[in-house]
Design a protein around this motif. Structure first.
Motif, PDB file in Angstrom:
ATOM      1  N   GLU A   6       8.979  -5.507  12.043  1.00 51.72           N
ATOM      2  CA  GLU A   6       7.962  -5.510  13.321  1.00 51.72           C
ATOM      3  C   GLU A   6       7.051  -4.435  13.270  1.00 51.72           C
ATOM      4  O   GLU A   6       5.859  -4.599  13.598  1.00 51.72           O
ATOM      5  N   ARG A   7       7.628  -3.182  13.239  1.00 57.55           N
ATOM      6  CA  ARG A   7       6.729  -2.011  13.241  1.00 57.55           C
ATOM      7  C   ARG A   7       7.454  -0.821  12.599  1.00 57.55           C
ATOM      8  O   ARG A   7       8.496  -0.922  12.510  1.00 57.55           O
ATOM      9  N   VAL A   8       6.732   0.103  12.353  1.00 56.71           N
ATOM     10  CA  VAL A   8       7.450   1.629  12.078  1.00 56.71           C
ATOM     11  C   VAL A   8       7.235   2.397  13.257  1.00 56.71           C
ATOM     12  O   VAL A   8       5.649   2.705  13.463  1.00 56.71           O
ATOM     13  N   ARG A  19       4.353   7.815   8.672  1.00 50.87           N
ATOM     14  CA  ARG A  19       3.075   7.487   7.780  1.00 50.87           C
ATOM     15  C   ARG A  19       3.366   7.254   6.287  1.00 50.87           C
ATOM     16  O   ARG A  19       2.879   6.187   5.682  1.00 50.87           O
ATOM     17  N   ARG A  20       4.405   7.863   5.723  1.00 51.83           N
ATOM     18  CA  ARG A  20       4.632   7.667   4.323  1.00 51.83           C
ATOM     19  C   ARG A  20       5.293   6.111   3.915  1.00 51.83           C
ATOM     20  O   ARG A  20       4.966   5.408   3.126  1.00 51.83           O
ATOM     21  N   LEU A  21       6.018   5.756   5.237  1.00 53.06           N
ATOM     22  CA  LEU A  21       6.828   4.572   5.254  1.00 53.06           C
ATOM     23  C   LEU A  21       5.751   3.450   4.968  1.00 53.06           C
ATOM     24  O   LEU A  21       5.682   2.503   4.208  1.00 53.06           O
ATOM     25  N   ARG A  22       4.859   3.682   5.839  1.00 49.96           N
ATOM     26  CA  ARG A  22       3.731   2.806   5.877  1.00 49.96           C
ATOM     27  C   ARG A  22       2.804   2.577   4.653  1.00 49.96           C
ATOM     28  O   ARG A  22       2.446   1.301   4.183  1.00 49.96           O
ATOM     29  N   LEU A  24       4.061   3.081   1.758  1.00 46.72           N
ATOM     30  CA  LEU A  24       4.846   2.595   0.819  1.00 46.72           C
ATOM     31  C   LEU A  24       4.852   1.063   0.914  1.00 46.72           C
ATOM     32  O   LEU A  24       5.692   0.581   0.060  1.00 46.72           O
ATOM     33  N   GLY A  25       4.532   0.548   2.075  1.00 46.88           N
ATOM     34  CA  GLY A  25       4.610  -0.893   2.321  1.00 46.88           C
ATOM     35  C   GLY A  25       5.425  -1.273   3.400  1.00 46.88           C
ATOM     36  O   GLY A  25       5.537  -2.650   3.359  1.00 46.88           O
ATOM     37  N   PHE A  26       5.864  -0.421   4.249  1.00 46.40           N
ATOM     38  CA  PHE A  26       6.712  -0.837   5.281  1.00 46.40           C
ATOM     39  C   PHE A  26       5.753  -1.312   6.377  1.00 46.40           C
ATOM     40  O   PHE A  26       5.353  -0.053   7.341  1.00 46.40           O
ATOM     41  N   VAL A  27       5.095  -2.345   6.545  1.00 46.14           N
ATOM     42  CA  VAL A  27       4.142  -2.823   7.483  1.00 46.14           C
ATOM     43  C   VAL A  27       4.574  -3.968   7.743  1.00 46.14           C
ATOM     44  O   VAL A  27       5.578  -4.891   7.553  1.00 46.14           O
ATOM     45  N   ALA A  61      15.189   5.197   7.582  1.00 50.99           N
ATOM     46  CA  ALA A  61      15.151   3.916   7.959  1.00 50.99           C
ATOM     47  C   ALA A  61      15.271   3.635   9.536  1.00 50.99           C
ATOM     48  O   ALA A  61      14.723   2.563   9.974  1.00 50.99           O
ATOM     49  N   ALA A  62      15.600   4.264  10.375  1.00 50.32           N
ATOM     50  CA  ALA A  62      15.699   4.156  11.812  1.00 50.32           C
ATOM     51  C   ALA A  62      14.315   4.049  12.413  1.00 50.32           C
ATOM     52  O   ALA A  62      14.008   3.365  13.608  1.00 50.32           O
ATOM     53  N   ARG A  63      13.343   4.401  11.781  1.00 49.23           N
ATOM     54  CA  ARG A  63      12.098   4.314  12.233  1.00 49.23           C
ATOM     55  C   ARG A  63      11.272   2.908  11.952  1.00 49.23           C
ATOM     56  O   ARG A  63      10.445   2.487  12.674  1.00 49.23           O
TER      57      ARG A  63
END
Lengths: 81, 81
Positions: A6-8, A19-22, A24-27, A61-63
């Motif tokens: 859904e979102r980070v 920011r790093r998660l986004r 990496l492809g967590f979008v 992961a909680a983000r």
């Protein structure tokens, strides 16, 4: 597929981890699957997006807010993915 | 609390089951918890909203889209809630 991103969420401002998660492809709208978890709710958990596997601490992961449906809220954890 | 209701989706138009779920309290932003599941992914699953417990077929529960975070996508199933 069991869950859709859904979102980070930022845990603080700025939040380099989010920011790093986004990056990496967590979008939003990407499908994500949990492929392994540590016993007793420990770290890390392994998740897969597409063909890429990531090991994340739970606090990271909680983000990542995901959506799924109530009949299958369990992204399949498999011990040997 | 482990999951928040995002929406109830209509499986068809009209969808009396989806309408009934909304009437029963499956509405956006309500917290929901799975309190029991049948073995082997069978029916029914028991879910709780507030102090009210419902038994749902999986095909009914599949209409309920929930959100949670990736670190705890598992609404706690407890055998004796």
């Amino acid at each position: 597929m069991e869950a859709i991103i859904e979102r980070v969420e930022d845990a603080r401002h700025p939040d380099p981890v989010a920011r790093r998660l986004r990056e990496l492809g967590f979008v939003p709208d990407e499908a994500v699957r949990i492929v392994a978890t540590a016993p007793m709710g420990g770290d890390p958990i392994a998740v897969r997006i597409g063909f890429t596997r990531f090991a994340l601490r739970r606090e990271e992961a909680a983000r990542v807010i995901v959506r799924t449906d109530l009949s299958r809220p369990y992204p399949q954890a498999r011990p040997h993915p």
